[in-house]
Design a protein around this motif. Structure first.
Motif, mmCIF file in Angstrom:
data_model
loop_
_atom_site.group_PDB
_atom_site.id
_atom_site.type_symbol
_atom_site.label_atom_id
_atom_site.label_comp_id
_atom_site.label_asym_id
_atom_site.label_seq_id
_atom_site.Cartn_x
_atom_site.Cartn_y
_atom_site.Cartn_z
ATOM 1 N N VAL A 155 2.944 6.132 -5.123
ATOM 2 C CA VAL A 155 1.513 6.165 -4.819
ATOM 3 C C VAL A 155 1.207 7.419 -4.003
ATOM 4 O O VAL A 155 1.909 7.741 -3.040
ATOM 5 C CB VAL A 155 1.087 4.913 -4.014
ATOM 6 C CG1 VAL A 155 -0.413 4.905 -3.799
ATOM 7 C CG2 VAL A 155 1.535 3.646 -4.718
ATOM 8 N N ARG A 204 -2.541 0.198 -9.549
ATOM 9 C CA ARG A 204 -2.287 -0.253 -10.914
ATOM 10 C C ARG A 204 -1.982 -1.757 -11.010
ATOM 11 O O ARG A 204 -2.025 -2.328 -12.089
ATOM 12 C CB ARG A 204 -1.145 0.580 -11.519
ATOM 13 C CG ARG A 204 -1.646 1.990 -11.902
ATOM 14 C CD ARG A 204 -0.531 2.956 -12.189
ATOM 15 N NE ARG A 204 0.108 3.502 -11.018
ATOM 16 C CZ ARG A 204 -0.434 4.401 -10.200
ATOM 17 N NH1 ARG A 204 -1.669 4.828 -10.416
ATOM 18 N NH2 ARG A 204 0.219 4.875 -9.163
ATOM 19 N N HIS A 205 -1.693 -2.371 -9.877
ATOM 20 C CA HIS A 205 -1.487 -3.826 -9.806
ATOM 21 C C HIS A 205 -2.043 -4.291 -8.458
ATOM 22 O O HIS A 205 -1.276 -4.471 -7.499
ATOM 23 C CB HIS A 205 -0.005 -4.183 -9.944
ATOM 24 C CG HIS A 205 0.586 -3.850 -11.276
ATOM 25 N ND1 HIS A 205 0.351 -4.622 -12.402
ATOM 26 C CD2 HIS A 205 1.378 -2.820 -11.653
ATOM 27 C CE1 HIS A 205 0.992 -4.069 -13.430
ATOM 28 N NE2 HIS A 205 1.616 -2.983 -13.008
ATOM 29 N N LEU A 248 6.842 3.201 -5.480
ATOM 30 C CA LEU A 248 5.850 3.125 -6.554
ATOM 31 C C LEU A 248 5.246 4.477 -6.897
ATOM 32 O O LEU A 248 4.539 4.608 -7.905
ATOM 33 C CB LEU A 248 4.725 2.152 -6.155
ATOM 34 C CG LEU A 248 5.131 0.679 -5.978
ATOM 35 C CD1 LEU A 248 3.947 -0.136 -5.455
ATOM 36 C CD2 LEU A 248 5.620 0.092 -7.295
ATOM 37 N N LEU A 265 7.563 0.885 0.030
ATOM 38 C CA LEU A 265 6.988 0.468 -1.249
ATOM 39 C C LEU A 265 6.157 1.590 -1.862
ATOM 40 O O LEU A 265 6.235 1.845 -3.072
ATOM 41 C CB LEU A 265 6.121 -0.779 -1.053
ATOM 42 C CG LEU A 265 5.459 -1.334 -2.315
ATOM 43 C CD1 LEU A 265 6.505 -1.774 -3.327
ATOM 44 C CD2 LEU A 265 4.528 -2.490 -1.968
ATOM 45 N N VAL A 266 5.379 2.253 -1.031
ATOM 46 C CA VAL A 266 4.539 3.361 -1.507
ATOM 47 C C VAL A 266 5.407 4.459 -2.125
ATOM 48 O O VAL A 266 5.100 4.998 -3.194
ATOM 49 C CB VAL A 266 3.680 3.912 -0.348
ATOM 50 C CG1 VAL A 266 3.113 5.288 -0.707
ATOM 51 C CG2 VAL A 266 2.563 2.938 -0.014
ATOM 52 N N VAL A 326 -0.480 -6.594 -5.723
ATOM 53 C CA VAL A 326 0.669 -6.155 -4.928
ATOM 54 C C VAL A 326 0.158 -5.414 -3.688
ATOM 55 O O VAL A 326 -0.559 -4.421 -3.796
ATOM 56 C CB VAL A 326 1.592 -5.227 -5.756
ATOM 57 C CG1 VAL A 326 2.726 -4.694 -4.896
ATOM 58 C CG2 VAL A 326 2.120 -5.961 -6.969
ATOM 59 N N GLY A 348 -4.367 -3.051 -1.999
ATOM 60 C CA GLY A 348 -3.643 -3.335 -3.233
ATOM 61 C C GLY A 348 -3.188 -2.069 -3.949
ATOM 62 O O GLY A 348 -3.880 -1.054 -3.952
ATOM 63 N N TYR A 349 -2.020 -2.152 -4.542
ATOM 64 C CA TYR A 349 -1.496 -1.071 -5.369
ATOM 65 C C TYR A 349 -2.479 -0.817 -6.506
ATOM 66 O O TYR A 349 -2.878 -1.747 -7.212
ATOM 67 C CB TYR A 349 -0.129 -1.484 -5.903
ATOM 68 C CG TYR A 349 0.509 -0.562 -6.902
ATOM 69 C CD1 TYR A 349 0.572 0.812 -6.693
ATOM 70 C CD2 TYR A 349 1.072 -1.073 -8.073
ATOM 71 C CE1 TYR A 349 1.180 1.647 -7.614
ATOM 72 C CE2 TYR A 349 1.690 -0.245 -9.000
ATOM 73 C CZ TYR A 349 1.735 1.109 -8.772
ATOM 74 O OH TYR A 349 2.334 1.939 -9.688
ATOM 75 N N MET A 395 0.304 -2.930 -0.792
ATOM 76 C CA MET A 395 1.042 -1.767 -0.303
ATOM 77 C C MET A 395 0.719 -1.508 1.164
ATOM 78 O O MET A 395 1.180 -0.536 1.763
ATOM 79 C CB MET A 395 0.718 -0.527 -1.149
ATOM 80 C CG MET A 395 -0.732 -0.111 -1.163
ATOM 81 S SD MET A 395 -0.994 1.352 -2.225
ATOM 82 C CE MET A 395 -2.760 1.646 -1.941
ATOM 83 N N GLU A 439 -4.601 8.334 -3.553
ATOM 84 C CA GLU A 439 -4.806 6.962 -4.021
ATOM 85 C C GLU A 439 -4.909 5.988 -2.854
ATOM 86 O O GLU A 439 -5.763 5.090 -2.841
ATOM 87 C CB GLU A 439 -3.646 6.553 -4.948
ATOM 88 C CG GLU A 439 -3.684 7.240 -6.311
ATOM 89 C CD GLU A 439 -2.467 6.893 -7.145
ATOM 90 O OE1 GLU A 439 -2.640 6.644 -8.356
ATOM 91 O OE2 GLU A 439 -1.346 6.870 -6.595
ATOM 92 N N ILE A 440 -4.053 6.159 -1.850
ATOM 93 C CA ILE A 440 -4.103 5.289 -0.670
ATOM 94 C C ILE A 440 -5.438 5.427 0.032
ATOM 95 O O ILE A 440 -6.076 4.429 0.399
ATOM 96 C CB ILE A 440 -2.954 5.627 0.297
ATOM 97 C CG1 ILE A 440 -1.605 5.300 -0.346
ATOM 98 C CG2 ILE A 440 -3.123 4.844 1.608
ATOM 99 C CD1 ILE A 440 -0.415 5.774 0.467
#
Length: 212
Positions: A88, A61-62, A86, A82-83, A65, A58-59, A67, A92-93
């Protein structure tokens, strides 16, 4: 179409697959919510039930969603577009993946115990979930099945968005019973979409396979 619950959805999906002439060496549910659906499908098709364990990434901050997704056999899928969109970071990943990988390992131990994953060499596997929202976890499950030697991989679900179905990677065929316009969330198409527990998954695996 509204489904009463996952059992109702599985029965309807199983009947649809049988009418299409779909057969499978193994039916694999995606824990946890996909397993009650898969159990009904396995019973209707007369195939053994197994699981393929995957986790959405999941992303941060949300988290709803996706990723990307991870799966058993070291499978890892990242939606690079998407990454990038956004913003990211790799850090973080990696943090999300480490957390979800830990959950995946613990879930595999809880659901399988000491039993090794089923041998899929040359098998036709039917991967079943309770719905296809983004295609990320279904795609990861397809890669797991391929790594285990599956010769044919079919993905099936009671409901999903047409765009998500098109994004499932690694499947020879994707079958969705309902693809409503304006699809947003899987749970909107179930009257009862309560959490499935690990104990329920284990019980379904034992019950469905007791005569196989």
């Amino acid at each position: 179409m509204m489904f009463d619950d996952r059992v109702d959805a599985g029965r309807r999906l199983g009947a649809h697959l049988r009418n299409l002439g779909v057969t499978a060496t193994v039916v694999a549910g995606l824990p946890r919510g996909g397993v009650p659906v898969a159990a009904e499908v396995a019973t209707i098709l007369g195939a053994p039930l197994d699981v393929i364990i995957v986790r959405k990434l999941g992303y941060p901050r949300h988290p709803e969603v996706a990723m990307g997704a991870i799966g058993e056999e070291g499978v890892r899928l990242i939606d690079t577009d998407l990454v990038r969109h956004l913003g990211v970071t790799l850090t973080e990943i990696d943090a999300v993946e480490a957390r979800e990988r830990d959950v995946l390992i613990r879930r595999a131990a809880a659901l399988r115990g000491d039993r090794p994953p089923r041998n899929l060499a040359g098998a036709s596997i039917l991967i079943v979930d309770d719905g296809i929202a983004t295609g990320a976890t279904a795609s990861a499950a397809c890669l797991v099945a391929r790594k285990r030697g599956a010769a044919e991989v079919i993905v099936a679900a009671p409901v999903g968005g047409s765009d998500a179905v098109q994004r499932v990677r690694g499947a020879d065929r994707v079958i969705c019973l309902e693809q409503p316009a304006g699809f947003q969330a899987v749970g909107e198409y179930y009257r009862d979409f309560g959490q499935t527990t690990e104990a329920e998954v284990v019980a379904l695996l034992e019950k469905t396979n007791e005569h196989s």
